[in-house]
Scaffold this active site. Structure first.
Site, short mmCIF file in Angstrom:
data_model
loop_
_atom_site.label_atom_id
_atom_site.label_comp_id
_atom_site.label_asym_id
_atom_site.label_seq_id
_atom_site.Cartn_x
_atom_site.Cartn_y
_atom_site.Cartn_z
CB THR A 27 -0.86 0.34 1.42
OG1 THR A 27 0.10 -0.25 2.23
CG2 THR A 27 -1.45 -0.90 1.24
CB VAL A 87 9.34 -1.14 8.38
CG1 VAL A 87 8.93 0.98 8.82
CG2 VAL A 87 8.45 -1.61 10.38
CE LYS A 88 5.69 0.59 -0.32
NZ LYS A 88 4.43 0.69 -1.23
CB ILE A 89 11.70 3.41 5.25
CG1 ILE A 89 11.52 2.74 6.13
CG2 ILE A 89 12.86 4.15 5.21
CD1 ILE A 89 12.03 2.22 6.88
#
Ligand code: G3P
Length: 219
Positions: A27, A87-89
């Site tokens: 997402t 975790v999207k960074i």
């Protein structure tokens, strides 16, 4: 090759999950907004809902762009479901530091907004679990998104980097097929692009003929 669905729409996530070939969900803040999911509590709850539908990885994106903020948000997202949350960074300097921080603590990361092989090299050096090159957005500006996937594949293979290439901003079924030929580890795509893999007119015509012949002999 893993299949992720790129949406925050729960019905579409459920449909892909029911197909039995789904390995995860990605997402981003825009996809959340498209579903009308706004405000921190609602967003966190939405990630929990997604984790309940699927068995696989769920990328959850931080909003902060400073190191401390990304750590704080990333830890909060991870705690929602440690087995599933990645975790999207974003690919920025502070983001690379945050990826290294999470890698050292065994928390998986997805480095997003990657548009060059150099960025992908840096993400792998920091230990990102996934790197997300946005192929459709490169195509949008008359730059070949798929050749970026080829370049990253070659670089990662040269040095046996374990970071998985997650082809993102996939817009259609041919993107998926080309990524498969190149050797992308993962594609994340809209449901329509995944379902497009099913389609062939000869399959439809052949099935119609089989059923017609069966019905002739079994009246
Ligand atoms: O996976 C990244 C994706 O959500 C961006 O896709 O179509 O907005 O370029 P798009």
């Amino acid at each position: 090759m893993k299949f992720f669905i790129d949406t925050a729409n729960l019905a579409q996530i459920q449909e892909a999950q029911d197909l039995g070939v789904l390995d995860g969900v990605t997402t981003n803040p825009s996809l959340m907004a498209k579903e009308g999911i706004t405000g921190k509590e609602a967003i966190l709850q939405h990630y929990k809902n997604i984790c309940e539908i699927v068995d696989g990885d769920v990328s959850a994106e931080v909003i902060a762009t400073d190191f401390q903020g990304m750590i704080r948000e990333g830890e909060e997202l991870y705690a929602l479901c440690p087995q599933q949350i990645v975790v999207k960074i974003p690919m920025i300097k502070e983001g690379i530091k945050a990826i290294k921080y999470f890698t050292d603590r065994g928390i998986r990361t997805n480095c997003t907004l990657v548009f060059s092989a150099g960025q992908a090299l840096l993400a792998a050096k920091a230990g990102a679990t996934y790197v997300s090159p946005f192929i459709g957005r490169l195509d949008d500006i008359s730059t070949d998104g798929l050749s970026l996937i080829e370049d990253i594949r070659q670089i990662y293979d040269n040095y046996s980097f374990e970071t998985e290439i997650l082809a993102a901003s996939v817009r259609h079924t041919m993107h998926i097929m080309e990524c498969a030929k190149i050797g992308a580890d993962v594609i994340t795509a809209p449901l329509s692009a995944i379902l497009g893999l099913l389609k062939h007119p000869l399959t439809d015509a052949g099935l119609a003929q089989f059923l017609a012949d069966y019905n002739k002999g079994n009246k």
